[in-house]
Structures are given as structure tokens and as C-alpha cells.
Motif scaffolding. Structure first.
Motif: not given
Length: 159
Positions: A147-152
Motif C-alpha cells: 500500500i503506497v500513496a505518493t504524489g502532489t
């Protein structure tokens, strides 16, 4: 009869669109949930009077795949019934970096909820009529996988 049928076809095509409901967010944040990666296309920033349990008002930044608006509180009784969501509490007045922010991820599918929480990094770069920044969350693998959340993110400020 032909015009009625044509009207029905146009109506059916219009209802079949897959545009997510909610307030658009203008960043590039994504959520990898197991083997799938989805764009977090909607979001908002609301006041959280409980401040994530601290008792001090905080700003709840909410990102999702569907249904997130200024009227939705992902930690309250009105969260959307289906989709993937990322949310976190931060100071509502001052842009700053949070090296260890508690980031929560919800996956809601077929009346099943999965909640993952862990420390991540959040940077709030601007608080005005919109709230902008970055988020990085990398949970240990659960039954769904990584489970990976990333970004602007760039969401509407609702208070």
C-alpha cells in the motif's frame, strides 16, 4: 418512435460515463493498493474539530478516487461507500513539513472496509483558497499487498 429510441440511447450513453463524483483535485497523487494503482482524482481540506484525536482543531486533507467533497468527512459518518481514500490531519494555518504524519488509507469495496494507518511524510506548501502539498505513505504489506500513496495534491479549502 425512432426519436424516442434515439433519446433513450443518448440518455444511456450519458449515464455510462465514468467521471468520478467529487471535487477535483489538481495534483498527481496516486494510491497503489495491492496490484492496482489508482489516481486520487478528488479531494478537499476541511476542519477536523477533533484534530485526529488530539482535541485541537486541525485541517483534514482528504484525497480519493470518488465522492470526496467539502461535505464529506472521511473520519465522520458521511464517508463515501466505495473507493480508495487517503487522509491526514495537519495544522490549518501554517504550511510546513511533517516528517512523521499519521496517514490513513481506506479501501471500501463490496461493503468491506480495510483501514491502514502508518506514519508517512506530508509537506504542505500552500494554504489559501486551495491547499497544496505532497504526501508519501508506504505501509507494510497487508493481505491486499503493498500500500503506497505518493504524489502532489491541490485541493479546495472548505473553511
Amino acid at each position: 418512435m425512432r426519436l424516442t429510441w434515439l433519446g433513450f440511447v443518448i440518455f444511456a450513453i450519458g449515464c455510462g460515463t465514468s467521471t468520478p463524483a467529487g471535487t477535483p483535485q489538481n495534483g498527481d497523487a496516486t494510491l497503489q493498493y495491492g496490484s492496482t494503482t489508482k489516481d486520487l482524482t478528488v479531494g478537499s481540506a476541511i476542519l477536523d474539530p477533533n484534530g485526529g484525536g488530539s482535541g485541537v482543531a486541525a485541517m483534514l486533507v482528504q484525497l480519493g478516487t470518488d465522492g470526496v467533497t467539502c461535505d464529506v468527512n472521511l473520519v465522520g459518518p458521511t464517508f463515501p461507500p466505495h473507493g480508495e481514500y487517503v487522509y491526514f490531519d495537519v495544522d490549518p494555518t501554517t504550511p510546513m513539513d511533517y516528517a512523521e504524519a499519521l496517514v490513513s488509507v481506506i479501501s471500501s469495496t463490496n461493503n468491506n472496509l480495510s483501514l491502514d494507518e502508518s506514519n508517512g511524510t506530508v509537506s504542505i506548501t500552500s494554504i489559501d483558497t486551495r491547499v497544496m502539498g505532497t504526501v508519501t505513505f508506504n505501509s507494510s504489506t497487508d493481505e491486499a499487498g503493498a500500500i503506497v500513496a505518493t504524489g502532489t495534491f491541490d485541493v479546495e479549502k472548505c473553511f
